[in-house]
Design a protein around this motif. Structure first.
Motif, PDB file in Angstrom:
ATOM      1  N   ALA A 290       0.295  -0.441 -14.066  1.00  0.00           N
ATOM      2  CA  ALA A 290      -1.101  -0.050 -13.856  1.00  0.00           C
ATOM      3  C   ALA A 290      -1.803  -0.943 -12.830  1.00  0.00           C
ATOM      4  O   ALA A 290      -2.568  -0.457 -11.996  1.00  0.00           O
ATOM      5  N   GLU A 291      -1.525  -2.217 -12.854  1.00  0.00           N
ATOM      6  CA  GLU A 291      -2.218  -3.148 -11.963  1.00  0.00           C
ATOM      7  C   GLU A 291      -1.872  -2.952 -10.484  1.00  0.00           C
ATOM      8  O   GLU A 291      -2.630  -3.361  -9.610  1.00  0.00           O
ATOM      9  N   HIS A 292      -0.748  -2.307 -10.191  1.00  0.00           N
ATOM     10  CA  HIS A 292      -0.316  -2.127  -8.807  1.00  0.00           C
ATOM     11  C   HIS A 292      -0.437  -0.692  -8.298  1.00  0.00           C
ATOM     12  O   HIS A 292      -0.132  -0.430  -7.135  1.00  0.00           O
ATOM     13  N   ARG A 293      -0.888   0.229  -9.125  1.00  0.00           N
ATOM     14  CA  ARG A 293      -0.874   1.651  -8.733  1.00  0.00           C
ATOM     15  C   ARG A 293      -1.746   1.965  -7.527  1.00  0.00           C
ATOM     16  O   ARG A 293      -1.332   2.710  -6.640  1.00  0.00           O
ATOM     17  N   ALA A 294      -2.938   1.422  -7.469  1.00  0.00           N
ATOM     18  CA  ALA A 294      -3.829   1.734  -6.338  1.00  0.00           C
ATOM     19  C   ALA A 294      -3.216   1.262  -5.024  1.00  0.00           C
ATOM     20  O   ALA A 294      -3.202   2.015  -4.031  1.00  0.00           O
ATOM     21  N   GLU A 295      -2.684   0.051  -4.997  1.00  0.00           N
ATOM     22  CA  GLU A 295      -2.076  -0.460  -3.771  1.00  0.00           C
ATOM     23  C   GLU A 295      -0.804   0.317  -3.434  1.00  0.00           C
ATOM     24  O   GLU A 295      -0.552   0.636  -2.271  1.00  0.00           O
ATOM     25  N   PHE A 296       0.006   0.635  -4.452  1.00  0.00           N
ATOM     26  CA  PHE A 296       1.214   1.422  -4.236  1.00  0.00           C
ATOM     27  C   PHE A 296       0.859   2.764  -3.606  1.00  0.00           C
ATOM     28  O   PHE A 296       1.464   3.165  -2.610  1.00  0.00           O
ATOM     29  N   GLU A 297      -0.114   3.464  -4.157  1.00  0.00           N
ATOM     30  CA  GLU A 297      -0.509   4.765  -3.622  1.00  0.00           C
ATOM     31  C   GLU A 297      -1.018   4.653  -2.190  1.00  0.00           C
ATOM     32  O   GLU A 297      -0.758   5.522  -1.362  1.00  0.00           O
ATOM     33  N   ARG A 298      -1.721   3.580  -1.886  1.00  0.00           N
ATOM     34  CA  ARG A 298      -2.226   3.378  -0.528  1.00  0.00           C
ATOM     35  C   ARG A 298      -1.067   3.183   0.457  1.00  0.00           C
ATOM     36  O   ARG A 298      -1.025   3.809   1.517  1.00  0.00           O
ATOM     37  N   ILE A 299      -0.097   2.362   0.098  1.00  0.00           N
ATOM     38  CA  ILE A 299       1.000   2.032   1.006  1.00  0.00           C
ATOM     39  C   ILE A 299       2.001   3.182   1.137  1.00  0.00           C
ATOM     40  O   ILE A 299       2.547   3.416   2.208  1.00  0.00           O
ATOM     41  N   TYR A 300       2.234   3.928   0.056  1.00  0.00           N
ATOM     42  CA  TYR A 300       3.263   4.967   0.047  1.00  0.00           C
ATOM     43  C   TYR A 300       2.718   6.371   0.295  1.00  0.00           C
ATOM     44  O   TYR A 300       3.489   7.324   0.332  1.00  0.00           O
ATOM     45  N   SER A 301       1.425   6.517   0.497  1.00  0.00           N
ATOM     46  CA  SER A 301       0.831   7.841   0.704  1.00  0.00           C
ATOM     47  C   SER A 301       1.233   8.431   2.056  1.00  0.00           C
ATOM     48  O   SER A 301       1.841   7.757   2.894  1.00  0.00           O
ATOM     49  N   ALA A 302       0.843   9.665   2.279  1.00  0.00           N
ATOM     50  CA  ALA A 302       1.196  10.386   3.511  1.00  0.00           C
ATOM     51  C   ALA A 302       0.634   9.716   4.762  1.00  0.00           C
ATOM     52  O   ALA A 302       1.159   9.913   5.861  1.00  0.00           O
ATOM     53  N   ASP A 303      -0.417   8.905   4.623  1.00  0.00           N
ATOM     54  CA  ASP A 303      -0.956   8.181   5.778  1.00  0.00           C
ATOM     55  C   ASP A 303      -0.885   6.674   5.562  1.00  0.00           C
ATOM     56  O   ASP A 303      -1.586   5.903   6.208  1.00  0.00           O
ATOM     57  N   GLY A 304      -0.003   6.241   4.655  1.00  0.00           N
ATOM     58  CA  GLY A 304       0.152   4.832   4.321  1.00  0.00           C
ATOM     59  C   GLY A 304       1.066   4.088   5.286  1.00  0.00           C
ATOM     60  O   GLY A 304       1.524   4.629   6.302  1.00  0.00           O
ATOM     61  N   GLU A 305       1.337   2.849   4.942  1.00  0.00           N
ATOM     62  CA  GLU A 305       2.097   1.969   5.820  1.00  0.00           C
ATOM     63  C   GLU A 305       3.532   2.446   6.063  1.00  0.00           C
ATOM     64  O   GLU A 305       4.051   2.321   7.173  1.00  0.00           O
ATOM     65  N   TRP A 306       4.181   3.001   5.033  1.00  0.00           N
ATOM     66  CA  TRP A 306       5.534   3.516   5.238  1.00  0.00           C
ATOM     67  C   TRP A 306       5.510   4.679   6.222  1.00  0.00           C
ATOM     68  O   TRP A 306       6.315   4.731   7.154  1.00  0.00           O
ATOM     69  N   ALA A 307       4.600   5.608   6.032  1.00  0.00           N
ATOM     70  CA  ALA A 307       4.521   6.765   6.925  1.00  0.00           C
ATOM     71  C   ALA A 307       4.201   6.337   8.358  1.00  0.00           C
ATOM     72  O   ALA A 307       4.749   6.893   9.314  1.00  0.00           O
ATOM     73  N   LYS A 308       3.347   5.340   8.502  1.00  0.00           N
ATOM     74  CA  LYS A 308       3.015   4.860   9.850  1.00  0.00           C
ATOM     75  C   LYS A 308       4.228   4.215  10.519  1.00  0.00           C
ATOM     76  O   LYS A 308       4.447   4.400  11.717  1.00  0.00           O
ATOM     77  N   LEU A 309       5.016   3.482   9.734  1.00  0.00           N
ATOM     78  CA  LEU A 309       6.235   2.900  10.288  1.00  0.00           C
ATOM     79  C   LEU A 309       7.221   4.003  10.673  1.00  0.00           C
ATOM     80  O   LEU A 309       7.768   4.004  11.773  1.00  0.00           O
ATOM     81  N   PHE A 310       7.445   4.959   9.766  1.00  0.00           N
ATOM     82  CA  PHE A 310       8.369   6.053  10.062  1.00  0.00           C
ATOM     83  C   PHE A 310       7.923   6.864  11.271  1.00  0.00           C
ATOM     84  O   PHE A 310       8.747   7.383  12.027  1.00  0.00           O
ATOM     85  N   ALA A 311       6.617   6.979  11.457  1.00  0.00           N
ATOM     86  CA  ALA A 311       6.082   7.792  12.553  1.00  0.00           C
ATOM     87  C   ALA A 311       6.414   7.224  13.933  1.00  0.00           C
ATOM     88  O   ALA A 311       6.222   7.905  14.940  1.00  0.00           O
ATOM     89  N   LEU A 312       6.953   6.017  13.983  1.00  0.00           N
ATOM     90  CA  LEU A 312       7.406   5.460  15.251  1.00  0.00           C
ATOM     91  C   LEU A 312       8.634   6.210  15.772  1.00  0.00           C
ATOM     92  O   LEU A 312       8.987   6.085  16.933  1.00  0.00           O
ATOM     93  N   ALA A 313       9.273   6.987  14.898  1.00  0.00           N
ATOM     94  CA  ALA A 313      10.439   7.796  15.279  1.00  0.00           C
ATOM     95  C   ALA A 313      10.020   9.242  15.489  1.00  0.00           C
ATOM     96  O   ALA A 313       9.319   9.825  14.661  1.00  0.00           O
TER      97      ALA A 313
END
Length: 101
Positions: A12-35
């Protein structure tokens, strides 16, 4: 299309940050979008099991994802290490090819 599917469990304590980073416009998606082969990310939350998520990353093909991993290995690893603290469980469900075009 080629999809990577991951399952996560998040406290529960990490859900908001997890959702932010893993969302469709989050940090993972931004990294992947370099390809150029990256087609998008979908983050799904299980309403029946608190803290359970699926993430689906879409690519034009598996080779595109492999090329991305080679080209951005250091960035991928750094973000992965940073995100480890957010999850209590992570499973690569698998890589899947679309049956229909």
């Amino acid at each position: 299309m080629w999809q990577m599917v991951w399952e996560f469990r998040v406290t529960a304590e990490h859900r908001a940050e997890f959702e932010r980073i893993y969302s469709a416009d989050g940090e993972w998606a931004k990294l992947f979008a370099l390809a150029a082969e990256f087609r998008g990310t979908m983050l799904l939350r299980d309403p029946a099991v608190a803290g359970r998520y699926l993430m689906i990353d879409s690519w034009s093909d598996g080779d595109g994802f492999r090329r991305f991993q080679e080209a951005f290995a250091a960035e991928y690893k750094a973000l992965d290490i940073r995100c480890e603290a957010l999850t209590e469980y992570e499973l690569k469900v698998g890589a899947f090819e679309s049956v229909t075009p």
